[in-house]
Design a protein around this motif. Structure first.
Motif, PDB file in Angstrom:
ATOM      1  N   TYR A 163     -14.506 -12.120  -2.597  1.00 21.64           N
ATOM      2  CA  TYR A 163     -14.431 -11.892  -1.113  1.00 21.64           C
ATOM      3  C   TYR A 163     -13.922 -11.518  -0.583  1.00 21.64           C
ATOM      4  CZ  TYR A 163     -10.529 -14.799  -0.288  1.00 21.64           C
ATOM      5  OH  TYR A 163      -9.827 -15.546   0.023  1.00 21.64           O
ATOM      6  N   SER A 167      -9.040 -18.512  -6.414  1.00 26.78           N
ATOM      7  CA  SER A 167      -9.082 -19.043  -4.883  1.00 26.78           C
ATOM      8  C   SER A 167      -8.442 -20.314  -4.795  1.00 26.78           C
ATOM      9  CB  SER A 167     -10.430 -19.161  -3.815  1.00 26.78           C
ATOM     10  OG  SER A 167     -11.933 -19.844  -5.169  1.00 26.78           O
ATOM     11  N   ARG A 219     -18.941 -15.378   1.612  1.00 28.30           N
ATOM     12  CA  ARG A 219     -18.506 -15.203   2.556  1.00 28.30           C
ATOM     13  C   ARG A 219     -19.668 -14.801   3.612  1.00 28.30           C
ATOM     14  NH1 ARG A 219     -13.174 -17.424   2.208  1.00 28.30           N
ATOM     15  NH2 ARG A 219     -13.062 -18.690   0.035  1.00 28.30           N
ATOM     16  N   THR A 265      -6.658 -22.040   6.664  1.00 26.68           N
ATOM     17  CA  THR A 265      -6.888 -21.414   8.156  1.00 26.68           C
ATOM     18  C   THR A 265      -8.353 -21.604   9.096  1.00 26.68           C
ATOM     19  OG1 THR A 265      -7.373 -18.794   6.695  1.00 26.68           O
ATOM     20  CG2 THR A 265      -4.648 -20.079   7.732  1.00 26.68           C
ATOM     21  N   TRP A 298     -17.749 -20.554  -4.085  1.00 26.36           N
ATOM     22  CA  TRP A 298     -17.546 -20.535  -2.552  1.00 26.36           C
ATOM     23  C   TRP A 298     -17.210 -19.241  -2.150  1.00 26.36           C
ATOM     24  CZ3 TRP A 298     -12.074 -22.640   0.034  1.00 26.36           C
ATOM     25  CH2 TRP A 298     -11.372 -22.031  -0.954  1.00 26.36           C
ATOM     26  N   ASN A 305     -10.540 -24.318   3.239  1.00 26.50           N
ATOM     27  CA  ASN A 305      -9.200 -22.759   3.407  1.00 26.50           C
ATOM     28  C   ASN A 305      -8.689 -24.111   4.341  1.00 26.50           C
ATOM     29  OD1 ASN A 305      -8.622 -20.504   5.047  1.00 26.50           O
ATOM     30  ND2 ASN A 305      -9.072 -19.411   4.128  1.00 26.50           N
TER      31      ASN A 305
HETATM   32  C1  LIG Z   1      -9.109 -18.419   4.157  1.00 20.36           C
HETATM   33  O1  LIG Z   1      -9.036 -17.926   5.499  1.00 20.36           O
HETATM   34  C2  LIG Z   1      -7.937 -16.637   5.294  1.00 20.36           C
HETATM   35  C3  LIG Z   1      -8.366 -15.871   6.779  1.00 20.36           C
HETATM   36  O2  LIG Z   1      -9.746 -16.026   7.057  1.00 20.36           O
HETATM   37  C4  LIG Z   1      -8.234 -15.928   4.485  1.00 20.36           C
HETATM   38  O3  LIG Z   1      -7.183 -15.035   4.820  1.00 20.36           O
HETATM   39  C5  LIG Z   1      -7.955 -16.058   3.085  1.00 20.36           C
HETATM   40  O4  LIG Z   1      -8.331 -15.164   2.117  1.00 20.36           O
HETATM   41  C6  LIG Z   1      -9.059 -17.442   2.882  1.00 20.36           C
HETATM   42  N1  LIG Z   1      -8.378 -17.646   1.308  1.00 20.36           N
HETATM   43  C7  LIG Z   1      -9.420 -18.444   1.369  1.00 20.36           C
HETATM   44  C8  LIG Z   1      -8.715 -18.750  -1.125  1.00 20.36           C
HETATM   45  O5  LIG Z   1     -10.576 -18.384   1.047  1.00 20.36           O
END
Ligand SMILES: *[C@@H]1O[C@H](CO)[C@@H](O)[C@H](O)[C@H]1NC(C)=O
Ligand SMILES: *[C@@H]1O[C@H](CO)[C@@H](O)[C@H](O)[C@H]1NC(C)=O
Ligand SMILES: *[C@@H]1O[C@H](CO)[C@@H](O)[C@H](O)[C@H]1NC(C)=O
Ligand SMILES: *[C@@H]1O[C@H](CO)[C@@H](O)[C@H](O)[C@H]1NC(C)=O
Length: 323
Positions: free
Chosen positions: A181, A87, A44, A100, A38, A98
């Motif tokens: 990503y 991650s 991504r 956010t 992922w 995630n």
């Molecule tokens: C989750 O999403 C945020 C905003 O898009 C990003 O900054 C962050 O790196 C992401 N984390 C993971 C583990 O996907």
């Protein structure tokens, strides 16, 4: 331009932007998965490209690299080690998201399990319905010939098509390696540039399918196996470096058995060219499209090939003959 006209044009543009961002319920619903995990740049980049194009997307992919896991399946379990590229921490739950952007999900199991979780658990939550399409990939590296039997990318696509009846497509790109990503915004490595180009090609492909509606989206009982050509950065003029240069050749995965003929096109003598040959042809910028039986993972017969080919040409996929 009169100011009232100007205003309504601006309103339309504004509404267009809003609809692209909020992905209204009419937007095509996509479950995106892979076998590389992922947190790879490739998935991504694909998520970002589809979302930016207005698709209603859920990402559901393994917590780590499950390349080569074919159609294996297992119950998801909590993380003993951190997720790939750190991650998620060790001890994280069997499925996670995630914080956010809750549409970005991992499943600590195989690609098949991640695809199934996206279709059966996440789609009812986010879409209140099944997805319209499952996209698996773009994979890191080609999936051609007999390697498709071991491929988790293909395994996940077959899961979507066979067990859930969802139109499913597998995509793979040759010129990529494993990167996080988090490099997407900061790196100009050839992997990152390739990830962005492949994502753009996949988005254009899916847009064409939805642009010429058909129910079902593709004939049933099959998946498409699409392999992108290798890309060169920086571009030197003659090399392949942009998704906009891609054209596609209708191919087969394995050499045909004696007396088996494929759909009759391009004056090929009986059989379509092999996907391995086409997608690795130097300097031609050709992707390959193979139709596979969603259960046997073998090339389908000429009648099914023809039905798919007619659908793809009707949708405006740029198909060319190979020579
Ligand atoms: C989750 O999403 C945020 C905003 O898009 C990003 O900054 C962050 O790196 C992401 N984390 C993971 C583990 O996907
Ligand atoms: C996963 O493993 C395969 C082979 O074992 C490798 O080719 C690929 O680059 C790996 N992907 C990631 C994301 O580590
Ligand atoms: C451009 O790059 C491709 C791929 O690396 C190479 O095969 C080709 O010879 C190059 N062409 C020129 C004109 O340098
Ligand atoms: C196939 O061959 C015939 C006869 O040589 C030719 O007229 C036709 O244009 C060819 N079709 C394609 C798609 O190459």
């Amino acid at each position: 331009m009169q100011s009232s006209t100007k205003k309504s044009v601006l309103t339309l543009l504004f509404l267009g932007v809003i609809s692209a961002i909020s992905a209204p319920t009419s937007a095509p619903k996509v479950v995106l998965t892979n076998d590389d995990g992922w947190a790879t740049a490739q998935i991504r980049a694909q998520y970002n490209a589809l979302t930016a194009a207005g698709f209603n997307v859920i990402l559901s992919a393994p917590a780590d690299n499950r390349s080569g896991s074919s159609s294996f399946t297992a119950p998801a379990i909590p993380l003993i080690f951190p997720c790939e590229f750190d991650s998620c921490p060790a001890g994280s739950p069997a499925q996670g998201f995630n914080a956010t952007d809750t549409r970005i999900n991992y499943v600590n199991a195989f690609p098949v399990d991640a695809a199934r979780y996206g279709i059966q658990t996440l789609s009812p939550q986010f879409f209140s319905s099944p997805p319209d399409v499952l996209i698996s990939g773009p994979n890191i590296g080609a999936n051609v010939g007999s390697s498709i039997f071991a491929s988790g990318t293909i395994g996940a696509a077959c899961e979507g098509s066979r067990n859930s009846g969802i139109t499913s497509l597998a995509f793979s790109g040759q010129s990529t390696t494993a990167e996080s990503y988090t490099n997407l915004d900061v790196s100009t490595s050839s992997t990152i540039q390739s990830a962005v180009e492949y994502a753009s090609a996949t988005t254009a492909f899916i847009q064409k399918l939805f642009g010429t509606p058909s129910s079902p989206l593709l004939p049933t009982g099959i998946i498409l196996n699409i392999n992108y050509p290798s890309l060169t950065f920086p571009s030197n003029g003659s090399s392949c470096s942009s998704a906009q240069q891609f054209q596609y050749v209708f191919t087969r995965a394995l050499p045909a058995l004696p007396f088996v003929n494929d759909v009759n096109i391009c004056n090929y003598s009986g059989n379509l060219p092999l996907e391995a040959t086409v997608s690795s042809a130097e300097g031609k910028c050709l992707g390959s499209i193979t139709v596979l039986d969603n259960t046997l993972k073998l090339d389908v017969g000429a009648d099914t090939q023809k039905a798919v080919l007619d659908r793809l040409s009707g949708a405006g996929i740029p198909l060319v003959c190979y020579s």
